[in-house]
Design a protein around this motif. Sequence first.
Motif, PDB file in Angstrom:
ATOM      1  N   ARG A 104       4.679 -31.638 -27.345  1.00  0.00           N
ATOM      2  CA  ARG A 104       3.941 -31.016 -28.451  1.00  0.00           C
ATOM      3  C   ARG A 104       4.313 -31.665 -29.779  1.00  0.00           C
ATOM      4  O   ARG A 104       3.432 -32.014 -30.576  1.00  0.00           O
ATOM      5  N   GLN A 105       5.586 -31.848 -30.024  1.00  0.00           N
ATOM      6  CA  GLN A 105       6.022 -32.454 -31.281  1.00  0.00           C
ATOM      7  C   GLN A 105       5.558 -33.905 -31.377  1.00  0.00           C
ATOM      8  O   GLN A 105       5.157 -34.370 -32.454  1.00  0.00           O
ATOM      9  N   ASP A 106       5.598 -34.612 -30.277  1.00  0.00           N
ATOM     10  CA  ASP A 106       5.128 -36.002 -30.285  1.00  0.00           C
ATOM     11  C   ASP A 106       3.631 -36.082 -30.554  1.00  0.00           C
ATOM     12  O   ASP A 106       3.158 -36.984 -31.264  1.00  0.00           O
ATOM     13  N   PHE A 107       2.859 -35.164 -30.017  1.00  0.00           N
ATOM     14  CA  PHE A 107       1.419 -35.177 -30.259  1.00  0.00           C
ATOM     15  C   PHE A 107       1.105 -34.791 -31.699  1.00  0.00           C
ATOM     16  O   PHE A 107       0.187 -35.353 -32.315  1.00  0.00           O
ATOM     17  N   LEU A 108       1.851 -33.873 -32.265  1.00  0.00           N
ATOM     18  CA  LEU A 108       1.674 -33.547 -33.678  1.00  0.00           C
ATOM     19  C   LEU A 108       2.017 -34.757 -34.548  1.00  0.00           C
ATOM     20  O   LEU A 108       1.336 -35.019 -35.551  1.00  0.00           O
ATOM     21  N   THR A 109       3.037 -35.507 -34.162  1.00  0.00           N
ATOM     22  CA  THR A 109       3.368 -36.737 -34.881  1.00  0.00           C
ATOM     23  C   THR A 109       2.223 -37.732 -34.807  1.00  0.00           C
ATOM     24  O   THR A 109       1.843 -38.350 -35.816  1.00  0.00           O
ATOM     25  N   ALA A 110       1.665 -37.911 -33.606  1.00  0.00           N
ATOM     26  CA  ALA A 110       0.546 -38.843 -33.437  1.00  0.00           C
ATOM     27  C   ALA A 110      -0.638 -38.436 -34.308  1.00  0.00           C
ATOM     28  O   ALA A 110      -1.298 -39.285 -34.931  1.00  0.00           O
ATOM     29  N   ILE A 111      -0.908 -37.151 -34.379  1.00  0.00           N
ATOM     30  CA  ILE A 111      -2.013 -36.661 -35.212  1.00  0.00           C
ATOM     31  C   ILE A 111      -1.745 -36.958 -36.680  1.00  0.00           C
ATOM     32  O   ILE A 111      -2.633 -37.431 -37.410  1.00  0.00           O
ATOM     33  N   ARG A 112      -0.520 -36.713 -37.130  1.00  0.00           N
ATOM     34  CA  ARG A 112      -0.170 -36.999 -38.536  1.00  0.00           C
ATOM     35  C   ARG A 112      -0.292 -38.483 -38.852  1.00  0.00           C
ATOM     36  O   ARG A 112      -0.559 -38.866 -40.004  1.00  0.00           O
ATOM     37  N   LEU A 113      -0.117 -39.317 -37.827  1.00  0.00           N
ATOM     38  CA  LEU A 113      -0.245 -40.763 -38.018  1.00  0.00           C
ATOM     39  C   LEU A 113      -1.691 -41.234 -37.855  1.00  0.00           C
ATOM     40  O   LEU A 113      -1.965 -42.438 -37.898  1.00  0.00           O
ATOM     41  N   GLY A 114      -2.603 -40.293 -37.651  1.00  0.00           N
ATOM     42  CA  GLY A 114      -4.029 -40.630 -37.643  1.00  0.00           C
ATOM     43  C   GLY A 114      -4.610 -41.022 -36.308  1.00  0.00           C
ATOM     44  O   GLY A 114      -5.705 -41.601 -36.254  1.00  0.00           O
ATOM     45  N   LEU A 115      -3.940 -40.682 -35.192  1.00  0.00           N
ATOM     46  CA  LEU A 115      -4.445 -41.061 -33.874  1.00  0.00           C
ATOM     47  C   LEU A 115      -5.315 -39.962 -33.280  1.00  0.00           C
ATOM     48  O   LEU A 115      -4.960 -38.779 -33.312  1.00  0.00           O
ATOM     49  N   ASN A 116      -6.466 -40.356 -32.723  1.00  0.00           N
ATOM     50  CA  ASN A 116      -7.262 -39.448 -31.906  1.00  0.00           C
ATOM     51  C   ASN A 116      -6.510 -39.173 -30.604  1.00  0.00           C
ATOM     52  O   ASN A 116      -5.787 -40.037 -30.107  1.00  0.00           O
ATOM     53  N   ILE A 117      -6.705 -37.989 -30.048  1.00  0.00           N
ATOM     54  CA  ILE A 117      -5.964 -37.583 -28.860  1.00  0.00           C
ATOM     55  C   ILE A 117      -6.907 -37.378 -27.690  1.00  0.00           C
ATOM     56  O   ILE A 117      -7.885 -36.616 -27.788  1.00  0.00           O
ATOM     57  N   ASP A 118      -6.613 -38.039 -26.567  1.00  0.00           N
ATOM     58  CA  ASP A 118      -7.302 -37.787 -25.303  1.00  0.00           C
ATOM     59  C   ASP A 118      -6.288 -37.201 -24.326  1.00  0.00           C
ATOM     60  O   ASP A 118      -5.226 -37.801 -24.087  1.00  0.00           O
ATOM     61  N   SER A 119      -6.604 -36.048 -23.769  1.00  0.00           N
ATOM     62  CA  SER A 119      -5.671 -35.367 -22.884  1.00  0.00           C
ATOM     63  C   SER A 119      -6.370 -34.912 -21.615  1.00  0.00           C
ATOM     64  O   SER A 119      -7.482 -34.391 -21.663  1.00  0.00           O
ATOM     65  N   GLY A 120      -5.685 -35.087 -20.492  1.00  0.00           N
ATOM     66  CA  GLY A 120      -6.200 -34.610 -19.218  1.00  0.00           C
ATOM     67  C   GLY A 120      -5.479 -33.382 -18.718  1.00  0.00           C
ATOM     68  O   GLY A 120      -5.577 -33.045 -17.540  1.00  0.00           O
ATOM     69  N   LEU A 121      -4.760 -32.687 -19.601  1.00  0.00           N
ATOM     70  CA  LEU A 121      -4.045 -31.488 -19.205  1.00  0.00           C
ATOM     71  C   LEU A 121      -4.999 -30.330 -18.935  1.00  0.00           C
ATOM     72  O   LEU A 121      -6.109 -30.280 -19.464  1.00  0.00           O
TER      73      LEU A 121
END
Length: 364
Positions: A104-121
Motif C-alpha cells: 500500500r505504501q509503495d503504491f501511494l509512493t508510485a502515485i505521488r511520483l505520477g505513475l498510473n496503476i494497473d492492478s490484478g488484485l
Amino acid sequence: MKDSQSQLPEGNAVIYCRGAFNTTYGKTAHGLVRFTRRYRVLSVVDSRYAGQDAGEVLDGKPNSIPILESVEAAVKAAESTDTPATHMVMGVAPDGGRLSPAARQDFLTAIRLGLNIDSGLHQFLSEDPEIKQAAQQYNVQLRDVRKPPARDRLHFFSSKIEEVTALKIAILGTDSAIGKRTTAWLLVQGLNNAGYKTELVGTGQTAWMQGARYSLVMDSLVNDFVSGEIEHAVWSAWKETQADVIVIEGQGSLMNPAYPGGFEILAAGRPDLVILQHAPARKEYDGFPGYPLHPLGQQIQTIELLSAKPVVAITINHEDMAPERIQPMCAALEQVTGIPAVDVLYSGAEELIGRLRSLLEKGK
C-alpha cells in the motif's frame, strides 16, 4: 473481452514484485518480464534481487530488465535513460488477492511520483478511499483488471461454439501457478511462426496485461456467465481473425483444493485437444502442504473422461530440476504416458509442434 491493439504498447512500466520475484506468487511479473505487448517493461521492483537482471534470475537468460530496490529507484533510473515510467503494474498475485500494508505504501509512493496503476488484485484499488483520493490529487489512472464488466455486457452460453471450425487446444495444468500461460504463449508464437494462424484466448488478468487480443478474467465473473464468456471469447477470436488454431489458457487445475479450474474450459471452450502442463518435482499442491498432487495418470484420465477428447502431450515445468535432468525426465514421462513430453520454456515450442504436426494439420 476483445482488446484493441492499435495503441499498444500503452506505456513504460515498472513491475512491482516486492518480496515475491522468483516465487509462484510473482507469476504476473514473470509473464510480463518474458513477454508483453501492452507495456515496455523498464524494470522490476524487488529489493531481494536488486542489482540483478530479471531474465537471468527468472530463466538464466539476461534480458536487460534490471531489478531495483524501490519504486523511487525505478522511477529515477527510468528518467536517467530518457524513458520515463508511466505505469506501475502489480506483479504479485497473492492468495486472496489483497494489498499488503507495505505494498500500500509503495503504491501511494508510485502515485505521488505520477505513475498510473494497473492492478490484478481482487481488492479494487479504485474503490480504496485513500488510494482513490491520492490518484485524483496527482491526476493518475487506477485500473483494476479484475473488476468485471457490467452484467448487461456479459454473455450466457448459447452453443455458438459449435460454429468454430478452428482447431481448439486447451492448455490445462496439474496445479495452479505451474506455467500454463507461458506455455500457451510459446505455443501461439511457435504455431504462427510455423504458418498456422493462431490466436490466444486468455483467461486471467496476466494474459490481459500481456496484451491478449481476446480474453476474460475467469475468477472475477459471476459463475452463471463464466461458460458464456469463455464461449464468446473463443468464438470471437475465430470469427474475427479466421484463425487456424485457437489456444485456450487454463486456470488452476481440476483437482486443486483452492483453485479448482479447467472444467468450464472443457465444457464451454469445447477443445479438440488438451496439452497438460506438469511440474515433475512438485509433490504437493502449490501453497498447500499436506495436499499431495494427484498422480499424473489420474489427472490425464480425469480430463479425458470429462471432455471425451485426448490429452496429446505433456509440457513440463522444470522448477527445482537441474538442466541435465530435463531430457531424461521428458523421456521417462513419455514412457509412462505414451504421449510426447517437452519443456517448451527450456527448448522452445518447435519440437512439440513437429511431434503434433499430423493433429495440427486438421486445423489449417
